[in-house]
Design a protein around this motif. Structure first.
Motif, PDB file in Angstrom:
ATOM      1  N   UNK A   1       0.991  -1.228  -0.267  1.00  0.00           N
ATOM      2  CA  UNK A   1       0.071  -0.130   0.057  1.00  0.00           C
ATOM      3  C   UNK A   1       1.020   1.291  -0.001  1.00  0.00           C
ATOM      4  N   UNK A   2       0.551   2.386  -0.936  1.00  0.00           N
ATOM      5  CA  UNK A   2       1.236   3.488  -0.807  1.00  0.00           C
ATOM      6  C   UNK A   2       1.009   4.323   0.630  1.00  0.00           C
ATOM      7  N   UNK A   3       0.173   3.706   1.757  1.00  0.00           N
ATOM      8  CA  UNK A   3       0.084   4.040   3.117  1.00  0.00           C
ATOM      9  C   UNK A   3       1.168   3.670   3.875  1.00  0.00           C
ATOM     10  N   UNK A   4       2.263   4.270   3.868  1.00  0.00           N
ATOM     11  CA  UNK A   4       3.462   3.896   4.727  1.00  0.00           C
ATOM     12  C   UNK A   4       3.348   3.874   6.062  1.00  0.00           C
ATOM     13  N   UNK A   5       2.382   4.963   6.690  1.00  0.00           N
ATOM     14  CA  UNK A   5       1.949   4.980   8.091  1.00  0.00           C
ATOM     15  C   UNK A   5       0.858   3.966   8.520  1.00  0.00           C
ATOM     16  N   UNK A   6       0.363   3.216   7.482  1.00  0.00           N
ATOM     17  CA  UNK A   6      -0.489   2.142   8.121  1.00  0.00           C
ATOM     18  C   UNK A   6      -2.055   2.554   8.081  1.00  0.00           C
ATOM     19  N   UNK A   7      -2.845   1.704   8.383  1.00  0.00           N
ATOM     20  CA  UNK A   7      -4.132   2.244   8.525  1.00  0.00           C
ATOM     21  C   UNK A   7      -4.529   3.174   9.453  1.00  0.00           C
ATOM     22  N   UNK A   8      -5.704   3.897   9.529  1.00  0.00           N
ATOM     23  CA  UNK A   8      -6.326   4.828  10.578  1.00  0.00           C
ATOM     24  C   UNK A   8      -7.486   4.073  11.339  1.00  0.00           C
ATOM     25  N   UNK A   9      -7.012   3.618  12.363  1.00  0.00           N
ATOM     26  CA  UNK A   9      -8.239   2.760  13.243  1.00  0.00           C
ATOM     27  C   UNK A   9      -9.323   3.584  13.623  1.00  0.00           C
TER      28      UNK A   9
ATOM     29  N   UNK B   1      -7.391  10.782  -4.148  1.00  0.00           N
ATOM     30  CA  UNK B   1      -8.711  11.446  -4.269  1.00  0.00           C
ATOM     31  C   UNK B   1      -9.604  11.104  -3.295  1.00  0.00           C
ATOM     32  N   UNK B   2      -8.981  10.298  -2.329  1.00  0.00           N
ATOM     33  CA  UNK B   2      -9.728   9.604  -1.246  1.00  0.00           C
ATOM     34  C   UNK B   2     -10.171  10.464  -0.046  1.00  0.00           C
ATOM     35  N   UNK B   3     -11.404  10.139   0.649  1.00  0.00           N
ATOM     36  CA  UNK B   3     -11.870  10.972   1.821  1.00  0.00           C
ATOM     37  C   UNK B   3     -10.744  10.919   2.913  1.00  0.00           C
ATOM     38  N   UNK B   4      -9.918   9.988   2.742  1.00  0.00           N
ATOM     39  CA  UNK B   4      -8.609  10.087   3.719  1.00  0.00           C
ATOM     40  C   UNK B   4      -7.431   9.972   3.000  1.00  0.00           C
ATOM     41  N   UNK B   5      -6.990  11.094   2.333  1.00  0.00           N
ATOM     42  CA  UNK B   5      -6.044  11.375   1.510  1.00  0.00           C
ATOM     43  C   UNK B   5      -4.576  10.877   2.088  1.00  0.00           C
ATOM     44  N   UNK B   6      -3.579  10.371   1.024  1.00  0.00           N
ATOM     45  CA  UNK B   6      -2.386  10.271   1.342  1.00  0.00           C
ATOM     46  C   UNK B   6      -1.681  11.599   1.960  1.00  0.00           C
ATOM     47  N   UNK B   7      -0.619  11.342   2.778  1.00  0.00           N
ATOM     48  CA  UNK B   7       0.230  12.517   3.472  1.00  0.00           C
ATOM     49  C   UNK B   7       0.968  12.789   2.320  1.00  0.00           C
ATOM     50  N   UNK B   8       1.660  14.007   2.547  1.00  0.00           N
ATOM     51  CA  UNK B   8       2.724  14.837   1.632  1.00  0.00           C
ATOM     52  C   UNK B   8       3.552  13.458   1.566  1.00  0.00           C
ATOM     53  N   UNK B   9       4.362  13.194   2.676  1.00  0.00           N
ATOM     54  CA  UNK B   9       5.349  12.308   2.735  1.00  0.00           C
ATOM     55  C   UNK B   9       5.052  10.943   1.714  1.00  0.00           C
ATOM     56  N   UNK B  10       4.082  10.283   2.084  1.00  0.00           N
ATOM     57  CA  UNK B  10       3.512   9.285   1.317  1.00  0.00           C
ATOM     58  C   UNK B  10       3.226   9.516  -0.238  1.00  0.00           C
ATOM     59  N   UNK B  11       2.912  10.723  -0.610  1.00  0.00           N
ATOM     60  CA  UNK B  11       2.855  11.039  -1.922  1.00  0.00           C
ATOM     61  C   UNK B  11       4.082  11.139  -2.597  1.00  0.00           C
ATOM     62  N   UNK B  12       5.029  11.776  -1.822  1.00  0.00           N
ATOM     63  CA  UNK B  12       6.533  11.926  -2.547  1.00  0.00           C
ATOM     64  C   UNK B  12       7.011  10.342  -2.734  1.00  0.00           C
TER      65      UNK B  12
END
Length: 313
Positions: free
Chosen positions: A21-29, A94-105
């Motif tokens: 997943x591009x969400x390197x910080x993991x899921x938001x519980x 484009x999600x309701x919980x978008x990727x962070x700037x660090x994740x997008x980079x």
């Protein structure tokens, strides 16, 4: 860049994988719990068919598990893994919980590596970053660069156009009798660019020096009424298909992939077609000939419709 309009199917949750997943910080519980408490049916998630990996919808998958659901609504994506990652980034930007700037980079760095032939603006449109930032990521990544890139409009453009103009200029000086089309083909530029190079040479200007962006360039184009038509040299089927397969606007839509599959059949070499014809049983040749003529008629109708709406090229 979508997963297409394929059917929604129910898939056992235990059959799905969560990885890459591009969400390197993991899921938001907290987001997972909020989705689990929603009374409405959650939208289908997107799954890569080849690996059963979740492309978009990990939070919805976690929510379904909290609800103790045995299965979940899924739409499949049939591209390769690199394209699946691109779709995951595009969906989550484009999600309701978008990727962070660090994740997008971080995602941009991966896409620049896996899709070096994509332009900075095209990758920027996927990651939600600026084209300038993508250029910086590209320069810092040390990835070998192709001679041309694909833009957001699907068109292929050379990267180092000045070098190609310089080559065209040298060809014209060495052999003034070369036609514009011959120069264009040898230098890897369009006939219009070759015409502009010749016009600047005739005025004693250097074609490799960029003009200011606010300078009018009408002198580089002949008026439509005086433009001399050049005979077109059409590319072969293999070349056309190679170009079309790199077009993201086709690869990431169900309609585009269907067209590519249909066209791919006709991209066989003439030798293979000749072999097919020779091996058709005599009793079936007339019927197959009629079917082929009908297919040709349908394709001609499609071609005429596309030509009428294609606009200037």
């Amino acid at each position: 860049m979508s997963a297409g309009a394929g059917p929604v199917v129910r898939i056992p949750i235990r059959a799905l994988r969560v990885a890459g997943s591009p969400r390197t910080a993991g899921e938001n519980l907290e987001h997972v719990r909020a989705l689990a408490d929603t009374p409405d049916e959650l939208p289908p998630i997107i799954v890569h068919r080849g690996t059963m990996r979740v492309i978009d919808g990990v939070h919805r998958l976690r929510a379904a598990r909290l609800r103790n659901h045995p299965d979940i609504a899924v739409r499949f994506f049939d591209g390769d893994e690199a394209d699946a990652f691109v779709l995951a980034v595009r969906s989550n930007v484009a999600h309701g919980l978008p990727l962070s700037l660090a994740e997008r980079k971080a995602a941009a760095k991966s896409i620049v590596t896996s899709h070096p032939h994509w332009s900075d603006r095209l990758i920027a449109s996927v990651t939600g970053l600026s084209a300038k930032t993508i250029g910086e990521v590209r320069r810092s990544g040390g990835v070998p660069q192709p001679e041309s890139r694909i833009g957001q409009d699907g068109r292929v453009r050379p990267i180092n156009s000045l070098e190609k103009r310089r080559l065209a200029m040298n060809l014209m000086r060495q052999n003034p009798n070369l036609s514009l089309r011959q120069v264009a083909k040898a230098a890897g530029i369009s006939p219009e660019t070759a015409r502009a190079v010749r016009a600047r040479l005739q005025r004693g200007e250097d074609p490799t020096v960029r003009k200011p962006s606010n300078t009018k360039r009408t002198e580089e184009r002949r008026p439509p009424q005086t433009r001399v038509a050049q005979p077109l040299q059409m590319p072969d089927r293999v070349t056309i298909m190679r170009y079309l397969r790199t077009d993201p606007t086709l690869r990431f839509s169900e309609t585009g992939r269907t067209l590519l599959r249909l066209l791919d059949v006709h991209a066989m070499s003439n030798d293979r077609w000749a072999l097919l014809v020779r091996n058709v049983p005599p009793h079936a040749r007339g019927t197959i000939a009629q079917a082929a003529m009908e297919c040709a008629r349908v394709w001609r109708t499609v071609a005429e419709q596309l030509e009428r709406t294609a606009g200037p090229r």
